[in-house]
Design a protein around this motif. Structure first.
Motif, PDB file in Angstrom:
ATOM      1  N   THR A  22      -7.835   2.587   3.232  1.00  0.00           N
ATOM      2  CA  THR A  22      -7.415   3.587   2.249  1.00  0.00           C
ATOM      3  C   THR A  22      -7.985   4.958   2.597  1.00  0.00           C
ATOM      4  N   VAL A  32      -2.031   6.068  -1.177  1.00  0.00           N
ATOM      5  CA  VAL A  32      -1.584   4.699  -1.437  1.00  0.00           C
ATOM      6  C   VAL A  32      -0.892   4.706  -2.796  1.00  0.00           C
ATOM      7  N   THR A  35      -0.303  -1.005  -4.655  1.00  0.00           N
ATOM      8  CA  THR A  35      -1.162  -2.052  -4.116  1.00  0.00           C
ATOM      9  C   THR A  35      -0.656  -3.370  -4.680  1.00  0.00           C
ATOM     10  N   LEU A  56      -0.480  -2.522   0.939  1.00  0.00           N
ATOM     11  CA  LEU A  56      -0.642  -1.148   0.475  1.00  0.00           C
ATOM     12  C   LEU A  56       0.624  -0.374   0.826  1.00  0.00           C
ATOM     13  N   ALA A  58       1.832   2.978   1.596  1.00  0.00           N
ATOM     14  CA  ALA A  58       1.277   4.283   1.974  1.00  0.00           C
ATOM     15  C   ALA A  58       2.390   5.307   2.146  1.00  0.00           C
ATOM     16  N   ASN A  81       4.409   0.266   4.735  1.00  0.00           N
ATOM     17  CA  ASN A  81       3.560  -0.823   4.269  1.00  0.00           C
ATOM     18  C   ASN A  81       2.433  -1.093   5.242  1.00  0.00           C
TER      19      ASN A  81
END
Length: 135
Positions: A22, A32, A35, A56, A58, A81
């Motif tokens: 992260t 992010v 989750t 995650l 992103a 991802n």
């Protein structure tokens, strides 16, 4: 490894790796957005025990905006991802979507450079974990 992802093995534990990924994403301009705790979801919905596994979602807003300007439907391929998962032996792996491969499906010349730049940034995230990564 497949042609649509690249990966790294982390020398840290699962939770520390999620935090490190992260932070590394943040350093490369990503946030992010989502989750997904696959382990908890499978336990709650199916009663299945699973090793720790998190997805995650992103996003780099600058690049996402450029991609959406070029093709409004490209949102179906966003965000990028990033999977953090633990194997049965306790090894922690980070698997990152290869945006160059995924965005290459769009076959639009204005998208290609974006995929390459985002791929470079995500590769730096993988490299920051300290162990070798593979494409």
């Amino acid at each position: 490894m497949s042609s649509y992802v690249f990966s790294a093995q982390s020398p840290k534990g699962f939770e520390a790796t999620v935090q490190a990924v992260t932070e590394a994403l943040k350093q490369e301009g990503f946030g992010v957005l989502t989750t997904i705790d696959v382990q908890a979801t499978l336990k709650a919905k199916l009663g299945v025990e699973q090793r720790p596994y998190v997805i995650l979602g992103a996003c780099n807003p600058h690049f996402a905006h450029q991609a959406l300007q070029a093709d409004p439907d490209i949102g179906a391929l966003l965000p990028c991802n990033v999977v953090v998962r633990e194997d049965a032996d306790g090894a922690v792996h980070v698997v990152l979507m290869d945006p160059q491969a995924v965005l290459g499906m769009v076959a639009r010349p204005e998208i290609e450079p974006l995929g390459g730049e985002v791929r470079s940034r995500l590769q730096r995230v993988a490299e920051s974990l300290g162990r070798g990564w593979s494409a």
